[in-house]
Design a protein around this motif. Structure first.
Motif, PDB file in Angstrom:
ATOM      1  N   GLN A  25      74.365  52.524  47.016  1.00  0.00           N
ATOM      2  CA  GLN A  25      74.186  53.151  45.715  1.00  0.00           C
ATOM      3  C   GLN A  25      72.939  54.022  45.741  1.00  0.00           C
ATOM      4  N   THR A  26      73.103  55.305  45.430  1.00  0.00           N
ATOM      5  CA  THR A  26      71.992  56.253  45.408  1.00  0.00           C
ATOM      6  C   THR A  26      71.699  56.643  43.973  1.00  0.00           C
ATOM      7  N   VAL A  27      70.463  56.430  43.538  1.00  0.00           N
ATOM      8  CA  VAL A  27      70.061  56.695  42.163  1.00  0.00           C
ATOM      9  C   VAL A  27      69.691  58.164  42.014  1.00  0.00           C
ATOM     10  N   GLN A  28      70.268  58.808  41.012  1.00  0.00           N
ATOM     11  CA  GLN A  28      70.056  60.231  40.790  1.00  0.00           C
ATOM     12  C   GLN A  28      68.745  60.508  40.056  1.00  0.00           C
ATOM     13  N   ALA A  29      68.311  61.769  40.111  1.00  0.00           N
ATOM     14  CA  ALA A  29      67.034  62.174  39.507  1.00  0.00           C
ATOM     15  C   ALA A  29      67.012  61.945  38.006  1.00  0.00           C
ATOM     16  N   ALA A  30      68.187  62.031  37.364  1.00  0.00           N
ATOM     17  CA  ALA A  30      68.245  61.885  35.912  1.00  0.00           C
ATOM     18  C   ALA A  30      67.761  60.522  35.428  1.00  0.00           C
ATOM     19  N   VAL A  31      67.784  59.535  36.304  1.00  0.00           N
ATOM     20  CA  VAL A  31      67.356  58.190  35.917  1.00  0.00           C
ATOM     21  C   VAL A  31      65.846  58.131  35.692  1.00  0.00           C
ATOM     22  N   ALA A  37      64.612  56.744  40.558  1.00  0.00           N
ATOM     23  CA  ALA A  37      65.180  58.019  40.994  1.00  0.00           C
ATOM     24  C   ALA A  37      64.886  58.278  42.466  1.00  0.00           C
ATOM     25  N   GLY A  38      65.935  58.692  43.193  1.00  0.00           N
ATOM     26  CA  GLY A  38      65.758  59.019  44.605  1.00  0.00           C
ATOM     27  C   GLY A  38      65.820  57.834  45.533  1.00  0.00           C
ATOM     28  N   LYS A  39      66.034  56.654  45.003  1.00  0.00           N
ATOM     29  CA  LYS A  39      66.117  55.458  45.840  1.00  0.00           C
ATOM     30  C   LYS A  39      67.581  55.156  46.175  1.00  0.00           C
ATOM     31  N   GLN A  40      67.786  54.528  47.342  1.00  0.00           N
ATOM     32  CA  GLN A  40      69.121  54.084  47.729  1.00  0.00           C
ATOM     33  C   GLN A  40      69.090  52.583  47.977  1.00  0.00           C
ATOM     34  N   PHE A  41      70.127  51.907  47.486  1.00  0.00           N
ATOM     35  CA  PHE A  41      70.226  50.467  47.627  1.00  0.00           C
ATOM     36  C   PHE A  41      71.464  50.129  48.454  1.00  0.00           C
ATOM     37  N   LEU A  42      71.321  49.165  49.351  1.00  0.00           N
ATOM     38  CA  LEU A  42      72.422  48.723  50.200  1.00  0.00           C
ATOM     39  C   LEU A  42      72.487  47.205  50.154  1.00  0.00           C
ATOM     40  N   HIS A  43      73.690  46.669  49.965  1.00  0.00           N
ATOM     41  CA  HIS A  43      73.878  45.223  50.047  1.00  0.00           C
ATOM     42  C   HIS A  43      75.308  44.935  50.467  1.00  0.00           C
ATOM     43  N   ARG A  44      75.530  43.712  50.900  1.00  0.00           N
ATOM     44  CA  ARG A  44      76.888  43.300  51.256  1.00  0.00           C
ATOM     45  C   ARG A  44      77.659  42.959  49.987  1.00  0.00           C
ATOM     46  N   GLY A  52      66.161  57.666  50.535  1.00  0.00           N
ATOM     47  CA  GLY A  52      65.399  56.689  49.766  1.00  0.00           C
ATOM     48  C   GLY A  52      65.732  55.255  50.097  1.00  0.00           C
ATOM     49  N   LEU A  53      66.474  55.046  51.193  1.00  0.00           N
ATOM     50  CA  LEU A  53      66.888  53.690  51.554  1.00  0.00           C
ATOM     51  C   LEU A  53      65.763  52.913  52.220  1.00  0.00           C
ATOM     52  N   VAL A  54      65.467  51.735  51.703  1.00  0.00           N
ATOM     53  CA  VAL A  54      64.574  50.763  52.341  1.00  0.00           C
ATOM     54  C   VAL A  54      65.252  49.413  52.188  1.00  0.00           C
TER      55      VAL A  54
END
Length: 320
Positions: free
Chosen positions: A297-303, A308-315, A156-158
């Motif tokens: 950070q990967t967001v779980q389905a429970a959210v 849900a299913g998304k991934q976030f990346l930052h410095r 789910g990373l963009v």
């Protein structure tokens, strides 16, 4: 359907790369602290030449758990924007020459196929690492700009981020990969409840890489992280116990890597905070100056939707 999805993925990654290609970091060495060639994913590099002459480029990929060195030379024509997949496309060499039967690594090649600049592709699938791109000809500290865009449907990373500048002139074989301007060693590593978000960090040890790049050797700068004797749960309650983890060149760091078993049990699944400090190890050819931490950070389905299913990346920002 598969081809349509693949075209959509390529378009999304290429679009993100093109939107961030101009007006980002500029220098003669650029650090891109994370890329992936996971199956189905696309990492797209965009480089801009703001000088009036063709720039020679030197790509240095550092990949895998051993942080292995792989490099080759490319070029970027005057005032050009070159956007391409990091992964090597099938039927082409690592520098874009037609090579029948070359399996590639799942890449699509250049965003604009007729671009006369020369990229350097990475030839292996299912790897992650970091990349340094430097100019080797123009006598300037402002000739190269760049960004990295990544799309990974599996996680789910963009994301799109600017390359990190060293601000030094790398023509005449000097200062290539010299990132001693990056000196961060203190970080506040926070996690959310694991049922909602899973968290990890990709740590890149930085410093003066000039000698190892020139030698074609692996960068061995190392950082040993400590929890400084305490771990805090989500209600600021501290438990004591000292744990360290050493990262050589680059690697993944989990919060549990910096906890004793008792601390992990005390913190539980509700998240917490670790105030970590990295001690740097230096050698004759691996002088480390700091660490770049990329938080994932990967967001779980429970959210639930839309996260849900998304991934976030930052410095990760440095702390005091």
């Amino acid at each position: 359907m598969k081809k349509t999805f693949q075209k959509t993925l390529i378009a999304a990654a290429a679009g993100a790369a093109l939107m961030s290609a101009v007006g980002t970091a500029n220098a003669n060495s650029l650090l891109f602290p994370y890329f992936t060639t996971a199956t189905g994913a696309q990492s797209v590099l965009s480089l801009s030449n703001t000088s009036a002459v063709t720039q020679g480029l030197h790509y240095v990929y550092n990949y895998g758990t051993a942080c292995t060195h792989f490099d080759a030379n490319g070029s970027l024509t005057a005032n050009d924007i070159l956007s391409h997949s990091v992964a090597q496309p099938a039927g082409f060499s690592t520098t874009g020459a037609v090579r029948a039967g070359a399996p590639g690594a799942g890449g699509f090649g250049k965003v604009v196929s007729t671009d006369t600049s020369t990229p350097v592709y990475f030839p292996l699938a299912n790897q992650q690492g970091f990349l340094v791109v430097s100019t080797t000809t123009a006598n300037t500290t402002q000739g190269l700009q760049g960004s990295m865009a990544i799309v990974d449907p599996a996680t789910g990373l963009v994301v799109s981020y600017a390359g990190i500048s060293n601000g030094l002139n790398t023509a005449l074989n000097t200062n290539e990969g010299n990132f001693t301007n990056l000196t961060d060693v203190n970080f506040a590593l926070s996690t959310m409840p694991s049922a909602l978000v899973t968290t990890s960090w990709y740590a890149v040890v930085v410093g003066d890489m000039q000698a190892v790049i020139t030698a074609g050797a692996d960068w061995r700068g190392a950082a040993t992280f400590t929890n400084n004797g305490f771990v805090y749960n989500n209600d600021e309650f501290a438990t004591s116990g000292t744990v360290t983890k050493t990262v050589t060149c680059a690697g993944t760091v989990l919060s549990t890597d910096l906890m004793t078993g008792a601390q992990a049990a005390a913190v539980g699944t509700n998240g917490g905070l670790i105030r970590t400090t990295a001690s740097l190890a230096s050698g004759a050819t691996s002088s480390a100056s700091g660490v770049v931490m990329m938080k994932m950070q990967t967001v779980q389905a429970a959210v639930g939707a839309p996260f849900a299913g998304k991934q976030f990346l930052h410095r990760e920002s440095a702390s005091n």
